[in-house]
Design an enzyme around this catalytic site. Structure first.
Site, short mmCIF file in Angstrom:
data_model
loop_
_atom_site.label_atom_id
_atom_site.label_comp_id
_atom_site.label_asym_id
_atom_site.label_seq_id
_atom_site.Cartn_x
_atom_site.Cartn_y
_atom_site.Cartn_z
N GLU A 252 59.01 -48.49 -38.79
CA GLU A 252 60.12 -49.44 -38.92
C GLU A 252 59.73 -50.84 -38.42
O GLU A 252 60.25 -51.33 -37.41
CB GLU A 252 61.36 -48.91 -38.20
CG GLU A 252 61.83 -47.59 -38.80
CD GLU A 252 63.22 -47.16 -38.33
OE1 GLU A 252 63.72 -47.69 -37.33
OE2 GLU A 252 63.79 -46.26 -38.99
N GLU A 347 61.22 -40.47 -43.45
CA GLU A 347 62.18 -40.25 -42.36
C GLU A 347 63.62 -40.42 -42.81
O GLU A 347 63.96 -41.37 -43.52
CB GLU A 347 61.92 -41.24 -41.22
CG GLU A 347 62.89 -41.06 -40.05
CD GLU A 347 62.73 -42.11 -38.97
OE1 GLU A 347 61.57 -42.44 -38.63
OE2 GLU A 347 63.75 -42.61 -38.47
#
Length: 630
Positions: A252, A347
């Site tokens: 991220e 994810e």
């Protein structure tokens, strides 16, 4: 009688060459006998193949429960919702479905005692009746689902370790490494993706909290050290018998708020890969793949920017995505822009306590079905295990991440993500390919696969508020099934497709097209009308076959798409994106040549090899047929 038969046969042999020569010279507007715009017939097989079925319902009355088998029969009747499966049209290879094995998960698994072996076998064995996860994501250092923050080279405040003298994975030797070794013993071919949440704090600048573990970015002065950090990590894991299949440079990279976290903008990631990480891997003989991005679907421009960097591009295998923002179709957006790069979905969490029916439907639709339909090779849920209070996690980390299983002491219970992944991973094996199956705007969503052993798998979901009856058609056979509202089902069968409508388009491959005159089709530098006059094939005579959806393809040369120009003008290769007039139906003739039918249902023609090519012919003959890669 025999003499008459002999004379007739002799006459045929004498006149046949002349007839063939004449047919080759005929005007293109008249079909050539023997050319058919359908696929070649596949080898026939025994009818009535048995279909095994497993179902999960939104009320949990069925949880991956095997149902009474059905049998294919000769296709008859109609159904508005008909899933047509075509194993002759294939897309991406599947690496596997699975979960993240966080540090917290590993510590809980280590506490299962006598049940640990049972649990790991259930999750990772590829034998029948087990979940069979073939792909696992681990963290490089701590994630927010670790009990505390750490990296593999933490130093006292104000000190640095540019030589990485203090590098050590010792903190992983208690839980993660032992659990991974047991998983590998169960499934030696499992693939492992490793991702850092942060670099060591001393490598960062602009941090915002938690002793430097939150926020900040990688100091350019330590790009080289951080690349060597990855090398040492991969080598240290290899020394433990653990092969790291792939890494992403940063989890991220646009999220500074997690603990741990580190931001890395697209230009920073591209610079790190091309100047440091890629060259360090090459210099040390490391074949671990580098996968870009690893963040939400709302920023497809991030991986595209990394791929567009000429120095970074050769080192990057593909891009990874999450779906906390954006739409799953972004995966196709990136694939179409860079079809040679692989797509991974790495994810998505389920927030506890959750809603089983709603979570099942959303995750099946967007992840298990949606991600593969949008070119993903992998689908991973976050995360494998948590305790009843969603621990462990760091301060400021995810405090309600529900595991695929909840581990309490030496026992475990199965949650929603267990079933979403299992509906695919138990039946779709590593090395399978996605195959063609049509989907619908409402009601029944689906995705289809063909395993290395030839078995077929369809995963279907009923998104409607009432039961739906639908047909699955395979070649010339079909069966009908009724699925309750919100329920998911997996169908599996063996055999070889008889007949069918497969286009056999080589999706994702770069091809050449040779016309009836044995010259090559050319995109003509993307500036003038296309021709079929080139005696050799250069870059503008090579076309990437792109999946345009709905069973159609687009052709791309040097980043530009072929357009049929509304079927009224000469065709060009100058569009930067594709729409209806850049989409074509791929047909295969009985002699192996192919045809391309435009949005107007007319065929592309090479126009005798003397004029600009068009898409205006209502039937196909020699000048509307093309040899592929010859």
């Amino acid at each position: 009688m025999r003499s008459i038969y002999f004379l007739r046969l002799l006459a045929v042999l004498i006149f046949l060459p002349a007839l063939l020569f004449y047919s080759c010279k005929k005007d293109a507007s008249k079909p050539v006998p023997g050319l058919s715009n359908t696929t070649s017939t596949t080898v026939a097989r025994a009818a009535n193949e048995t279909v095994s079925i497993w179902e999960t319902t939104s009320d949990q009355s069925k949880l991956l429960a095997q149902q009474t088998s059905v049998n294919f029969a000769a296709d008859a009747g109609t159904n508005a919702t008909t899933i047509t499966v075509d194993e002759n049209t294939t897309y991406q290879t599947i690496d596997g479905f699975g979960y993240a094995l966080t540090g917290g998960s590993a510590s809980l698994i280590n506490g299962l005692g006598a049940n640990q072996s049972t649990f790991l076998t259930e999750m990772f064995s590829t034998t029948s009746g087990h979940v069979g996860s073939a792909f696992v994501r681990i963290t490089i250092g701590a994630s927010d689902l670790s009990s505390s923050d750490f990296t593999y080279d933490d130093m006292p405040s104000g000190q640095t370790d540019n030589s990485l003298t203090h590098f050590s994975i010792s903190q992983e030797m208690t839980d993660l490494v032992p659990v991974l070794k047991k998983i590998i013993a169960i499934n030696p071919s499992i693939k492992i993706l490793a991702t850092p949440w942060t670099a060591p704090v001393w490598m960062k600048t602009g941090t915002t909290g938690n002793g430097g573990f939150t926020g900040g970015s990688l100091n350019t002065a330590y790009y080289d050290a951080y690349a060597r950090y990855f090398v040492k990590y991969i080598q240290a894991m290899a020394a433990q018998g653990i092969t790291i299949y792939a890494v992403t440079p940063q989890n991220e990279p646009l999220n500074p708020y997690n603990n741990p976290a580190m931001t890395m903008q697209s230009n920073e990631e591209a610079n790190f890969i091309k100047n440091n990480l890629g060259p360090q891997f090459a210099a040390n003989g490391i074949t671990t793949k580098i996968i870009a991005y690893d963040h939400n679907c709302d920023q497809p421009g991030y991986p595209e920017a990394v791929f567009a960097d000429a120095g970074a591009n050769p080192y990057v295998d593909g891009s990874a995505f999450h779906l906390y923002a954006g739409d799953i179709s972004a995966l196709t957006t990136v694939h179409n822009a860079y079809p040679a790069k692989n797509i991974y979905f790495t994810e998505q969490f389920i927030g506890g306590p959750g809603n089983f029916g709603g979570d099942l439907s959303w995750h099946m639709n967007n992840l298990i079905i949606g991600a593969p339909r949008n070119w993903s090779r992998v689908v991973l849920e976050w995360n494998l295990a948590a305790d009843p209070n969603y621990n462990p996690h760091t301060s400021g980390g995810c405090s309600n991440c529900q595991g695929a299983v909840t581990i309490s002491g030496n026992s475990y219970t199965r949650n929603t993500a267990y079933y979403t992944v299992a509906h695919a991973s138990e039946f779709v094996k590593a090395g399978a390919v996605r195959i063609s199956s049509n989907t619908f705007s409402a009601s029944i969503q689906n995705v289809a696969f063909k395993n290395p052993d030839g078995t077929k798998v369809v995963v279907a979901l009923n998104t409607a508020s009432s039961s739906q009856t639908f047909k699955i058609k395979w070649g010339s056979e079909s069966f009908t099934y009724t699925l309750p509202a919100g329920a998911a089902a997996t169908f599996k069968w063996a055999g070889t497709q008889s007949g069918g409508t497969g286009s056999s388009a080589p999706i994702g491959q770069t091809i050449t097209l040779k016309g009836f005159n044995n010259d090559y089709v050319s995109g003509e530098n993307g500036t003038t009308a296309m021709t079929c006059t080139r005696t050799t094939a250069g870059t503008w005579e090579q076309f990437l076959v792109v999946d345009a959806g709905g069973g159609k393809i687009a052709l791309q040369s040097m980043g530009k798409y072929v357009s049929s120009e509304n079927g009224t003008m000469a065709i060009t290769c100058n569009r930067t994106t594709f729409g209806a007039w850049e989409e074509f139906t791929w047909g295969v003739n009985t002699d192996g040549t192919i045809t391309l039918k435009g949005n107007n249902n007319d065929y592309i023609s090479s126009e005798n090899g003397t004029q600009a090519m068009t898409c205006t012919r209502t039937s196909a003959s020699g000048w509307e047929s093309f040899k592929v890669n010859q």
